[in-house]
Design an enzyme around this catalytic site. Structure first.
Site, short mmCIF file in Angstrom:
data_model
loop_
_atom_site.label_atom_id
_atom_site.label_comp_id
_atom_site.label_asym_id
_atom_site.label_seq_id
_atom_site.Cartn_x
_atom_site.Cartn_y
_atom_site.Cartn_z
N THR A 103 5.14 -15.84 8.92
CA THR A 103 3.97 -16.70 8.76
C THR A 103 4.26 -17.77 7.72
OG1 THR A 103 3.03 -15.38 6.97
CG2 THR A 103 2.37 -14.78 9.21
N THR A 162 7.17 -18.85 4.65
CA THR A 162 8.35 -18.03 4.92
C THR A 162 8.93 -18.37 6.29
OG1 THR A 162 7.36 -16.26 3.62
CG2 THR A 162 9.25 -15.69 4.97
N LYS A 197 1.31 5.91 3.23
CA LYS A 197 0.71 7.15 3.72
C LYS A 197 1.57 7.75 4.83
CE LYS A 197 -3.44 9.05 5.92
NZ LYS A 197 -4.87 8.83 6.25
N HIS A 251 9.81 11.36 -41.31
CA HIS A 251 8.51 11.91 -40.88
C HIS A 251 7.43 10.83 -40.83
CE1 HIS A 251 10.19 15.87 -40.75
NE2 HIS A 251 10.46 15.88 -42.04
N THR A 277 -3.62 -10.32 8.57
CA THR A 277 -2.88 -9.11 8.98
C THR A 277 -3.80 -7.90 9.11
OG1 THR A 277 -2.41 -8.62 6.67
CG2 THR A 277 -0.78 -9.92 7.88
N ARG A 312 -8.08 -3.77 -45.94
CA ARG A 312 -7.41 -2.52 -46.24
C ARG A 312 -6.44 -2.19 -45.11
NH1 ARG A 312 -12.34 1.82 -45.10
NH2 ARG A 312 -11.92 2.06 -42.86
N VAL A 362 -8.06 -13.62 6.32
CA VAL A 362 -7.88 -12.65 7.41
C VAL A 362 -6.67 -13.07 8.22
CG1 VAL A 362 -8.88 -11.61 9.47
CG2 VAL A 362 -10.35 -12.14 7.50
N GLY A 394 19.11 12.50 -43.41
CA GLY A 394 18.63 12.75 -42.05
C GLY A 394 17.53 11.81 -41.61
#
Length: 545
Positions: free
Chosen positions: A43, A46, A147, A298, A76, A541, A74, A327
């Site tokens: 279409t 493309t 699906k 930590h 497909t 703060r 509208v 570490g």
């Protein structure tokens, strides 16, 4: 208009329907299909593109027997499309229905949805533009094909073309494993797409009327529904503790220069705690525009410093708390060279991060195979562009819900500061105060941070009492054999009483930065004047829970 590619593969006839908004690789794909004797349908743009390349193309309207209408809305949504996608090949009644209505099966579907996310991301996007970029036919086809994955391979990304073409060339079909993976990816894409639409429309505030077509609608900060969209990066060995399971996910569109974009150059697999601590270190070091080093243990910075290069900034940061740095997680915002690598390699390091490493620096760690080395490329624009990559929102999980808030991205500048004491801070003290305030933002509340000369001298974090945080910071400095005389102190929230101020001044502080806003501000200011120290209010703060 639904933009897609559909392929119908029958033993007697093969059809391919192509119509994409993102035309990446589409010509090569069409050429490969045509070479196998597959009929091409298409279409719009493309079809024109393929025809210009000399490929035989049939218009979709001719296949459906129904023209496009409503400006392409509208196109497909037709039984010849959805019947071909949804028919189960192993159900005779389904195949008989297709034969009765002369509908070919569609065995592969590739869809590019309308670019809704890109459209609403544009400044000044109107509601009309957003609505017109909501794809209807494309998602409907994707759901139908996904699906029916056992019979239909559905492609939603140009990166998937090569796999399907390769399998068709070798086996003449797409494997079940690939079709199922494509189906999962398709449903994920639809979920992401619908989530983006829901997020945007839930944030639109129309007021008394719909805005004009050329006017952007007002968007509320917190939409009526929040749809998190995260992509799994990897499973982790375990969570915070070995009995917990964990995995790492990233934003659908991660910001350049963020931790989830890191490339691991060497070392063991990252753990849940490694990643959490690494993020804390990386976010802190990104906030500095000059060469800086942050050491985290930590989730709290235990050493932060700036210097002329990686070596100086690391050396100063390490001095703050050598015990806790053992570490630890180390982050630098500048290139790591051999000199810095040699110094860092003398210590036990869990994770080392930088925007880049010299070959000589990497060679230093060749024998330390357990050290996790992460390279996080600078975004376009260099370190100054890191600000654009900060999270706009923070999220915290609670029982059966989440808390959302705007991220604490406030950056303090000199003009924001209000000197509230008789004694004025010197220019050098002002710079130390700004440095201390920047570090305090990344320290767990209650936070007290002593700094001097572009380095942390003592950090007190995460205590229920601000007094205890101040005392811990002093103890840390004593253990590191650092003098707090003449230091600047940042408190992430106001001093409710003068005792907190007295503790930091007794430790050696000569200037203090705090938000202000206490009922006893006057008492604390009077205490600062009495003790002969300078104090400035930030007006904001930095609680970090």
């Amino acid at each position: 208009m639904a933009r897609f590619i559909a392929f119908s593969f029958l033993h007697r006839l093969m059809n391919a329907l192509l119509s994409v908004s993102d035309k990446t690789g589409i010509v090569e794909l069409a050429q490969a299909l045509h070479a196998q004797g597959i009929k091409l349908l298409s279409t719009g743009g493309t079809a024109k593109l393929l025809a210009d390349q000399g490929l035989p193309v049939t218009e979709v309207a001719e296949m459906t027997g129904f023209p496009e209408m409503l400006d392409g809305r509208v196109k497909t949504l037709h039984p010849r499309v959805h019947g071909g996608l949804l028919a189960r090949r192993d159900v005779p009644a389904h195949m008989a229905a297709l034969a009765e209505h002369k509908i070919d099966t569609i065995d592969v579907l590739v869809v590019n949805l309308y670019p809704f996310e890109a459209t609403v991301a544009k400044p000044g996007c109107t509601l009309e533009d957003a609505i017109e970029n909501i794809d209807i036919g494309g998602p409907a086809m994707v759901r139908s094909a996904a699906k029916n994955w056992k019979d239909v391979a559905v492609l939603t990304d140009a990166a998937q073309y090569a796999t399907v073409i390769a399998e068709l060339k070798v086996d003449g079909k797409v494997s079940d494993r690939t079709k199922f993976a494509l189906s999962v990816a398709a449903f994920n894409r639809i979920s992401q797409y619908d989530g983006a639409i829901s997020d945007y429309l839930s944030a639109v505030q129309l007021g008394d009327g719909v805005p004009a077509g050329d006017a952007a609608p007002k968007l509320v900060l917190f939409p009526g529904q929040s749809n998190g969209r995260f992509v799994k990066v990897q499973d982790l060995r375990y969570g915070e503790n070995s009995h917990q399971s964990a995995a790492l996910y990233r934003d659908l569109y991660p910001a350049p220069g963020s931790l989830v974009t890191a490339k691991q150059l060497q070392g063991k697999e990252l753990s849940y705690n490694n990643i959490a601590d690494a993020d804390a270190a990386w976010e802190c070091v990104k906030s500095f525009s000059t060469p800086a080093c942050v050491i985290v243990k930590h989730a709290n910075p235990c050493g932060v410093a700036v210097g002329v290069n990686a070596l100086e900034s690391y050396s100063k940061a390490f001095q703050t708390d050598p015990t806790s740095a053992f570490g630890g997680i180390i982050a630098l915002n500048t290139v790591l060279d051999e000199a810095a690598a040699q110094q860092i390699s003398k210590q036990f390091v869990e994770v080392l991060m930088a925007p880049s490493f010299t070959p000589e620096a990497l060679a230093v760690f060749n024998s330390k195979v357990n050290v996790r080395i992460l390279q996080i490329d600078l975004p376009k624009g260099g370190a100054s562009a890191w600000d654009n990559g900060r999270n706009a929102m923070d999220m915290k999980r609670i029982g059966s819900g989440i808390l959302l808030q705007t991220a604490d991205n406030h950056e303090l500048v000199l003009s924001d500061l209000k000197v509230v004491t008789t004694k004025q801070p010197t220019p050098e003290q002002m710079q130390d105060l700004l440095f201390a305030w920047k570090v305090a933002k990344y320290v767990k509340s209650n936070a007290i941070v002593f700094c001097k000369g572009g380095m942390t001298m003592g950090v007190g974090a995460g205590q229920m009492s601000r007094l205890d945080s101040a005392r811990i910071a002093s103890i840390k400095a004593e253990h590191a054999k650092l003098s707090l005389a003449g230091t600047a102190v940042a408190s992430d929230a106001f001093f409710p009483f003068r005792d907190g101020l007295d503790v930091v001044v007794d430790a050696g502080a000569t200037c203090v930065i705090q938000p202000g806003g206490s009922m006893r501000d006057d008492e604390v200011i009077a205490a600062a004047n009495e003790r002969g120290v300078a104090m400035v209010f930030s007006g904001v703060r930095h609680f970090r829970h």
